[in-house]
Design a protein around this motif. Structure first.
Motif, short mmCIF file in Angstrom:
data_model
loop_
_atom_site.label_atom_id
_atom_site.label_comp_id
_atom_site.label_asym_id
_atom_site.label_seq_id
_atom_site.Cartn_x
_atom_site.Cartn_y
_atom_site.Cartn_z
N UNK A 184 0.83 -1.21 0.00
CA UNK A 184 0.00 0.00 0.00
C UNK A 184 0.86 1.26 0.00
N UNK A 185 1.97 1.22 0.74
CA UNK A 185 2.85 2.38 0.80
C UNK A 185 3.39 2.73 -0.59
N UNK A 186 3.63 1.71 -1.40
CA UNK A 186 4.16 1.95 -2.74
C UNK A 186 3.10 2.53 -3.68
N UNK A 188 -0.11 13.35 2.29
CA UNK A 188 0.41 12.32 1.39
C UNK A 188 0.34 10.91 1.97
N UNK A 189 0.03 10.79 3.28
CA UNK A 189 -0.05 9.45 3.86
C UNK A 189 -1.47 8.89 3.90
N UNK A 190 -2.46 9.67 3.41
CA UNK A 190 -3.83 9.14 3.41
C UNK A 190 -3.95 8.03 2.37
N UNK A 191 -4.83 7.10 2.64
CA UNK A 191 -5.14 6.01 1.70
C UNK A 191 -6.62 6.10 1.34
N UNK A 215 -6.32 4.68 -4.26
CA UNK A 215 -5.29 3.67 -4.08
C UNK A 215 -5.78 2.24 -4.21
N UNK A 216 -7.07 2.07 -4.36
CA UNK A 216 -7.60 0.73 -4.53
C UNK A 216 -9.11 0.79 -4.72
N UNK A 217 -9.68 -0.27 -5.25
CA UNK A 217 -11.12 -0.33 -5.44
C UNK A 217 -11.66 -1.69 -5.00
N UNK A 218 -12.93 -1.69 -4.67
CA UNK A 218 -13.62 -2.93 -4.32
C UNK A 218 -15.05 -2.80 -4.82
N UNK A 271 -8.72 -4.77 -6.52
CA UNK A 271 -7.28 -4.81 -6.69
C UNK A 271 -6.59 -4.71 -5.32
N UNK A 272 -7.36 -4.93 -4.26
CA UNK A 272 -6.83 -4.97 -2.89
C UNK A 272 -6.51 -6.43 -2.56
N UNK A 273 -5.24 -6.72 -2.31
CA UNK A 273 -4.84 -8.09 -2.03
C UNK A 273 -5.29 -8.52 -0.63
N UNK A 274 -5.21 -9.82 -0.37
CA UNK A 274 -5.58 -10.34 0.95
C UNK A 274 -4.71 -9.73 2.04
#
Length: 368
Positions: free
Chosen positions: A39-41, A90-93, A194-197, A310-313
């Motif tokens: 996630x940081x990347x 910049x650290x928000x997700x 940063x990701x979707x579900x 695209x969010x991994x386990x």
């Protein structure tokens, strides 16, 4: 078998159970760490659209040239608005959560115009600095520029339409999700997602029941929601406004999904109901995860057939454990302000651009 052999066998069995337990804990810890690293990347820099918007005439904030020239230049991730300076966190997700109006397991659609509409759209924002989660509900009828494709997947251009339709212009899987992410990001001045579900709506049932059900307060207009299973109508709820109801199974599914699409402002009313459910679910999920730290991983595997993500386990495990220590309160639940108009066939929601810009500043930025 002698008493000594029985005792020895019991020790071996206890040792095996302890080994399995330690292995599970180690695996969980590794998944949590691996999730944070990936996630940081994914984190990105300042959205360019916000900078362009800071002096737009639409915002009514255009500064005189001599005023701009006398100010110190801004660093990356900073902007000025109404005489104040803001820095992007910049650290928000940020994650886009979508509820798709389809049932059963997620599968690709052969007809690229039938990928399913995104009837529920929420941006979930995790803020490590303030240890809080903010959720922004997006009206499914919000008018945006859609990326339009024909049935063979050929790009035709852009046209204005309800944002829920963007998901339908795709295969119902990753392609549909990525196009919806882009449309939402554009609406929010280029905010990074940063990701979707995306979940087919009946996945609500196992998620709801996994945390022990959810208690919600019934609002005006919720009393006679139709309780359905798939396309089958079972009964009308018959609840009373103001009473607290424990939702399980199809009642949770119906509470979150169903609406009278011919009633005025029904999409907005359902969005408010979904926000109430989310607030109650978050409180219950927090308790459930505290009792069973492995619940996020178990639930991820259980609902995986119903969702596209695209969010991994490992990322899901990290996010769930972090969320358990974050605050999630009513004041951190937001909706877009704007105006509902009747289009040729369906309602259209036009967001207030100034209010939207200021909401982004409130959630994603901090004042210097």
């Amino acid at each position: 078998m002698t008493e000594r052999k029985v005792f020895r066998a019991a020790l071996v069995g206890m040792g095996l159970l302890l080994f399995l337990a330690l292995s599970a804990i180690c695996l969980y810890a590794w998944m949590k760490h691996a999730g944070w690293e990936t996630l940081r990347r994914k984190q990105e820099a300042l959205p360019e659209g916000m900078v362009l918007g800071e002096t737009s005439e639409d915002m009514g904030q255009r500064e005189e040239p001599e005023t701009r020239e006398s100010q110190e230049p801004l660093k990356d991730g900073m902007l000025r608005y109404r005489g104040k300076t803001y820095s992007y966190k910049e650290d928000v997700l940020t994650f886009l959560c979508m509820g798709i109006d389809k049932s059963g397991e997620a599968e690709a659609s052969k007809d690229l115009h039938r990928g399913g509409q995104a009837d529920a759209l929420f941006l979930a924002v995790m803020d490590p600095g303030e240890k809080k989660i903010s959720v922004i509900g997006i009206n499914r009828d919000t008018m945006v520029e859609l990326f339009v494709y024909d049935g063979d997947g050929n790009y035709l251009g852009r046209e204005m339409g309800q944002i829920a339709l963007q998901h339908a212009y795709g295969d119902g899987m990753e392609e549909s999700c990525e196009r919806t992410v882009e449309a939402v990001s554009n609406l929010f001045y280029g905010i990074p997602v940063h990701g979707y579900l995306a979940m087919n709506m009946d996945a609500i049932i196992p998620i709801n029941d996994a945390v022990g059900g959810v208690d919600v307060v019934i609002g005006e207009g919720d009393e006679n929601i139709e309780i359905t299973s798939g396309n089958k109508r079972l009964y009308r709820a018959g609840w009373k406004a103001g009473e607290t109801v424990h939702l399980e199974g199809v009642e949770a599914y119906s509470f979150v999904r169903n609406r009278d699409m011919y009633a005025p402002h029904s999409a907005e009313q359902r969005l408010e109901r979904q926000k109430r459910y989310l607030e109650a679910f978050a409180a219950q999920a927090k308790k459930a995860v505290a009792q069973d730290l492995t619940l996020p991983a178990k639930l991820y595997g259980e609902i995986l057939p119903y969702m596209v993500t695209d969010i991994s386990a490992s990322e899901a495990v990290y996010l769930a454990t972090q969320a358990a220590s974050y605050t999630f309160a009513r004041e951190n639940l937001y909706s877009l302000q704007g105006e509902i108009r009747m289009g040729e066939q369906f309602e259209e929601f036009y967001p207030d651009e100034t209010a939207l810009y200021e909401l982004i500043l409130q959630v994603f930025y901090e004042e210097e």
